[in-house]
Design a protein around this motif. Sequence first.
Motif, PDB file in Angstrom:
ATOM      1  N   ALA A  59       0.829  -1.202   0.000  1.00  0.00           N
ATOM      2  CA  ALA A  59       0.000   0.000   0.000  1.00  0.00           C
ATOM      3  C   ALA A  59       0.865   1.254   0.000  1.00  0.00           C
ATOM      4  O   ALA A  59       0.605   2.204  -0.750  1.00  0.00           O
ATOM      5  CB  ALA A  59      -0.936  -0.004   1.206  1.00  0.00           C
ATOM      6  N   ALA A  60       1.891   1.290   0.862  1.00  0.00           N
ATOM      7  CA  ALA A  60       2.788   2.448   0.908  1.00  0.00           C
ATOM      8  C   ALA A  60       3.534   2.601  -0.416  1.00  0.00           C
ATOM      9  O   ALA A  60       3.776   3.713  -0.880  1.00  0.00           O
ATOM     10  CB  ALA A  60       3.774   2.306   2.061  1.00  0.00           C
ATOM     11  N   ARG A  61       3.877   1.463  -1.012  1.00  0.00           N
ATOM     12  CA  ARG A  61       4.567   1.498  -2.306  1.00  0.00           C
ATOM     13  C   ARG A  61       3.680   2.123  -3.379  1.00  0.00           C
ATOM     14  O   ARG A  61       4.122   2.972  -4.154  1.00  0.00           O
ATOM     15  CB  ARG A  61       4.955   0.062  -2.686  1.00  0.00           C
ATOM     16  N   ARG A  62       2.414   1.724  -3.422  1.00  0.00           N
ATOM     17  CA  ARG A  62       1.487   2.309  -4.397  1.00  0.00           C
ATOM     18  C   ARG A  62       1.337   3.806  -4.171  1.00  0.00           C
ATOM     19  O   ARG A  62       1.335   4.595  -5.122  1.00  0.00           O
ATOM     20  CB  ARG A  62       0.126   1.623  -4.311  1.00  0.00           C
ATOM     21  N   ASP A  63       1.209   4.219  -2.891  1.00  0.00           N
ATOM     22  CA  ASP A  63       1.050   5.638  -2.579  1.00  0.00           C
ATOM     23  C   ASP A  63       2.264   6.437  -3.022  1.00  0.00           C
ATOM     24  O   ASP A  63       2.140   7.535  -3.578  1.00  0.00           O
ATOM     25  CB  ASP A  63       0.831   5.826  -1.073  1.00  0.00           C
ATOM     26  N   PHE A  64       3.460   5.895  -2.772  1.00  0.00           N
ATOM     27  CA  PHE A  64       4.679   6.625  -3.100  1.00  0.00           C
ATOM     28  C   PHE A  64       4.876   6.713  -4.606  1.00  0.00           C
ATOM     29  O   PHE A  64       5.288   7.757  -5.133  1.00  0.00           O
ATOM     30  CB  PHE A  64       5.893   5.953  -2.446  1.00  0.00           C
ATOM     31  N   LEU A  65       4.553   5.640  -5.318  1.00  0.00           N
ATOM     32  CA  LEU A  65       4.643   5.686  -6.779  1.00  0.00           C
ATOM     33  C   LEU A  65       3.623   6.656  -7.352  1.00  0.00           C
ATOM     34  O   LEU A  65       3.892   7.349  -8.343  1.00  0.00           O
ATOM     35  CB  LEU A  65       4.440   4.288  -7.360  1.00  0.00           C
ATOM     36  N   ALA A  66       2.438   6.721  -6.734  1.00  0.00           N
ATOM     37  CA  ALA A  66       1.428   7.689  -7.180  1.00  0.00           C
ATOM     38  C   ALA A  66       1.913   9.114  -6.946  1.00  0.00           C
ATOM     39  O   ALA A  66       1.670  10.008  -7.771  1.00  0.00           O
ATOM     40  CB  ALA A  66       0.109   7.441  -6.446  1.00  0.00           C
ATOM     41  N   LEU A  67       2.607   9.337  -5.825  1.00  0.00           N
ATOM     42  CA  LEU A  67       3.184  10.654  -5.550  1.00  0.00           C
ATOM     43  C   LEU A  67       4.210  11.025  -6.619  1.00  0.00           C
ATOM     44  O   LEU A  67       4.214  12.150  -7.136  1.00  0.00           O
ATOM     45  CB  LEU A  67       3.829  10.650  -4.168  1.00  0.00           C
ATOM     46  N   ILE A  68       5.078  10.086  -6.976  1.00  0.00           N
ATOM     47  CA  ILE A  68       6.081  10.345  -8.010  1.00  0.00           C
ATOM     48  C   ILE A  68       5.406  10.642  -9.345  1.00  0.00           C
ATOM     49  O   ILE A  68       5.813  11.559 -10.072  1.00  0.00           O
ATOM     50  CB  ILE A  68       7.038   9.138  -8.120  1.00  0.00           C
ATOM     51  N   ALA A  69       4.358   9.875  -9.657  1.00  0.00           N
ATOM     52  CA  ALA A  69       3.620  10.110 -10.903  1.00  0.00           C
ATOM     53  C   ALA A  69       2.990  11.502 -10.900  1.00  0.00           C
ATOM     54  O   ALA A  69       2.972  12.189 -11.930  1.00  0.00           O
ATOM     55  CB  ALA A  69       2.550   9.040 -11.087  1.00  0.00           C
ATOM     56  N   HIS A  70       2.488  11.930  -9.743  1.00  0.00           N
ATOM     57  CA  HIS A  70       1.885  13.262  -9.639  1.00  0.00           C
ATOM     58  C   HIS A  70       2.932  14.356  -9.884  1.00  0.00           C
ATOM     59  O   HIS A  70       2.673  15.335 -10.601  1.00  0.00           O
ATOM     60  CB  HIS A  70       1.270  13.429  -8.247  1.00  0.00           C
ATOM     61  N   LEU A  71       4.115  14.196  -9.315  1.00  0.00           N
ATOM     62  CA  LEU A  71       5.180  15.177  -9.532  1.00  0.00           C
ATOM     63  C   LEU A  71       5.608  15.200 -10.998  1.00  0.00           C
ATOM     64  O   LEU A  71       5.915  16.268 -11.551  1.00  0.00           O
ATOM     65  CB  LEU A  71       6.378  14.847  -8.640  1.00  0.00           C
ATOM     66  N   HIS A  72       5.595  14.043 -11.627  1.00  0.00           N
ATOM     67  CA  HIS A  72       5.923  13.974 -13.058  1.00  0.00           C
ATOM     68  C   HIS A  72       4.870  14.695 -13.893  1.00  0.00           C
ATOM     69  O   HIS A  72       5.198  15.430 -14.838  1.00  0.00           O
ATOM     70  CB  HIS A  72       6.044  12.514 -13.485  1.00  0.00           C
ATOM     71  N   GLU A  73       3.604  14.517 -13.520  1.00  0.00           N
ATOM     72  CA  GLU A  73       2.521  15.169 -14.264  1.00  0.00           C
ATOM     73  C   GLU A  73       2.588  16.687 -14.144  1.00  0.00           C
ATOM     74  O   GLU A  73       2.086  17.402 -15.014  1.00  0.00           O
ATOM     75  CB  GLU A  73       1.173  14.664 -13.750  1.00  0.00           C
ATOM     76  N   GLN A  74       3.227  17.178 -13.088  1.00  0.00           N
ATOM     77  CA  GLN A  74       3.384  18.624 -12.925  1.00  0.00           C
ATOM     78  C   GLN A  74       4.476  19.195 -13.826  1.00  0.00           C
ATOM     79  O   GLN A  74       4.689  20.405 -13.835  1.00  0.00           O
ATOM     80  CB  GLN A  74       3.712  18.955 -11.464  1.00  0.00           C
ATOM     81  N   GLY A  75       5.158  18.323 -14.565  1.00  0.00           N
ATOM     82  CA  GLY A  75       6.154  18.798 -15.518  1.00  0.00           C
ATOM     83  C   GLY A  75       7.585  18.458 -15.190  1.00  0.00           C
ATOM     84  O   GLY A  75       8.492  18.788 -15.961  1.00  0.00           O
ATOM     85  N   ARG A  76       7.817  17.783 -14.065  1.00  0.00           N
ATOM     86  CA  ARG A  76       9.188  17.425 -13.720  1.00  0.00           C
ATOM     87  C   ARG A  76       9.662  16.232 -14.543  1.00  0.00           C
ATOM     88  O   ARG A  76       8.898  15.336 -14.865  1.00  0.00           O
ATOM     89  CB  ARG A  76       9.302  17.095 -12.231  1.00  0.00           C
ATOM     90  N   THR A  77      10.941  16.230 -14.856  1.00  0.00           N
ATOM     91  CA  THR A  77      11.573  15.064 -15.452  1.00  0.00           C
ATOM     92  C   THR A  77      11.923  14.098 -14.324  1.00  0.00           C
ATOM     93  O   THR A  77      12.474  14.508 -13.306  1.00  0.00           O
ATOM     94  CB  THR A  77      12.854  15.461 -16.204  1.00  0.00           C
TER      95      THR A  77
END
Length: 659
Positions: free
Chosen positions: A523-541
């Motif tokens: 569960a924590a792994r899914r949450d953290f990967l979702a956080l990374i995906a969110h930061l990527h969607e904001q335009g970060r490489t």
Amino acid sequence: MIDCTDIEFTYDGERLALAGVDLHVGAGEFVCILGGNGSGKSTLAKHLNALLLPDKGSVTVDGYSTAEARNVYRIRSTAGMVFQNPDDQLVASLVEDDVAFGPENLGVETAELVRRVEECLRQVGLVGFETHETQALSGGQKQRVAIAGVLAMQPKVLILDEASAMLDPRGRKGLMRVCKELNAQGMAVVMITHFMEEAAEADRVVVLDHGKVACQGAPQDVLVRTDVLANLNLEVPFACDLSLKLQELGLDVPTCVKETQLVDAVASAIGEGSHPRDSGEDDAASPSVIPGGSHETLTSAILNGGGGGSVAASTCDDNSDDAVIAFQGVSFTYNPSKGKRKRGKRAKGEAEAGKRADWGNDPDAVWALRDIDFSVKRGEFFGIAGHTGSGKSTLIQHMNGILHPTCGRVLVEGRDVADKAQAASVRADVGVVFQYPEHQLFADTVYNDVAFGPRNLKLSDDEVDARVRESLELVRLDFDEVQGLSPFELSGGQQRRVAFAGVLAMRPSILVLDEPVAGLDPAARRDFLALIAHLHEQGRTVVMISHSMDDLAERCDRVLVLNEGETFEVGTPGDVFLRAGELNGIGLGIPAAQRVANGLRERGIPLPAGVLFDSGSLARALVELAGGKATCEAPEGTADGCDAGSGRAAANDSEGGAR
């Protein structure tokens, strides 16, 4: 062999880390302990060899009570433990000395000591590393040294606390092979893990929740309880997940926990061998050359069915005009004098050295990186894979100038990272999050830890405060709740978020992540990967190292694969993961859905070539082949009919989808 009776334990005198645990492990039994982060798994493990003593209840090992001081030596000789972080138990500067440390303290004679060291290094695939410095090894290699050191003591019980968390896929398979061999010889094995496929191999599974045993039983009984496991922050094995999807789509297969069982069941249900495989059909074939007829219809259904499959066609060319990071002929050695003597040639027998064990490594390698050329595009989600010791962590430390190339150069936004005049600006643009990022924490409060970077940029107090608030919000931590706390009072998952926030506070445009979810529960792994995906969607490489082929296949635009410090492949997930045989050969493997698909092809099931499957697309393809419907209607109140009634989250299919 082990009897834990109603044991309770608290670290602070208030909250119970263990709250009445009963655990009994027989001689020669293989028991797997599961549970979310903070459920008490590691605390329980430390009771099994008297590192901790219960506040209430009793623990006996091989008939000896841990409460009696006179028994401690015998108990620790009987129950050998491997910790999650190998740095916590490596004690010597050289590999052979570290492996010898335990048996030497047990009074083992010299000749027998030498034999044990040689045998145990062979078991973990580290022959040739005897005189290597332990601190110069990769994380996975260190873990294997720690495992060898425990095996050399020849315990009756082997306790593994997330010992496979830092290992590559081949290393995990090697560890499971060793454990099963020792278990077959009569050694009891207690394995703590978050990998459900490992749990499926045990005799019995015990699930902890808040310091209590929530459920236990045979893997076939426990690992299919999707509703129970989801509530405990766990997930079912991939074979179980796919079994349920197939059942919901109307294919009559049993619920399986092992992939081999599922392949057998699906092949039987569809009609094994009734569809002979086309000669020359290959995983790497492009859908554009798939034979006509049903294959074309099926491929269309898969690719347009709302969830699945990716084509082995490039979606991002390697034109360097928009590159934010570029490696140009980069080679690196930690031993420059030795490297210069061997520059441009390979040591005799080097190729054979990499094949001497099924763990994958080369003890004679001089170059940590050799002739690396690739670029990362602006806004790209770029994955890096490679076996343990392949050079992944060395590679990313070149991205912000922590290391400088021995040969070649690294450019970030066109700036040479080795140029001292530009080093500060490069490091401001590239935020690196290391393995176990919580180890980057050091300040007295969360606020001061996150503020450290912005303060070094000489920003005003108001700007520092704004950045701290912003970054804590990005990692989904409440500023008012945590800003005054010591970061070391937080849970492991919260510490990881604080460390991440400290990097984000620098507002880097490029995030470089080294195994960011290692050791987290599902569960924590899914949450953290979702956080990374969110930061990527904001335009970060985003550049992410991972040993999870499923995570890389699901989330990355392109993947770089390293092998013995050299580039094996750079391409889309389809380009990379359809090369199953070659990836298995270098110790990486492929995503779970693709493993099952390939296993079914070997049984004569004509799945289309050139498609990178996920669980949803594979389920639809199999139902189509069985003559059923390729899609299902969602029952009222559900978002996805294919997940209805299973009790599991649909996030695995909805986040990222297929590329």
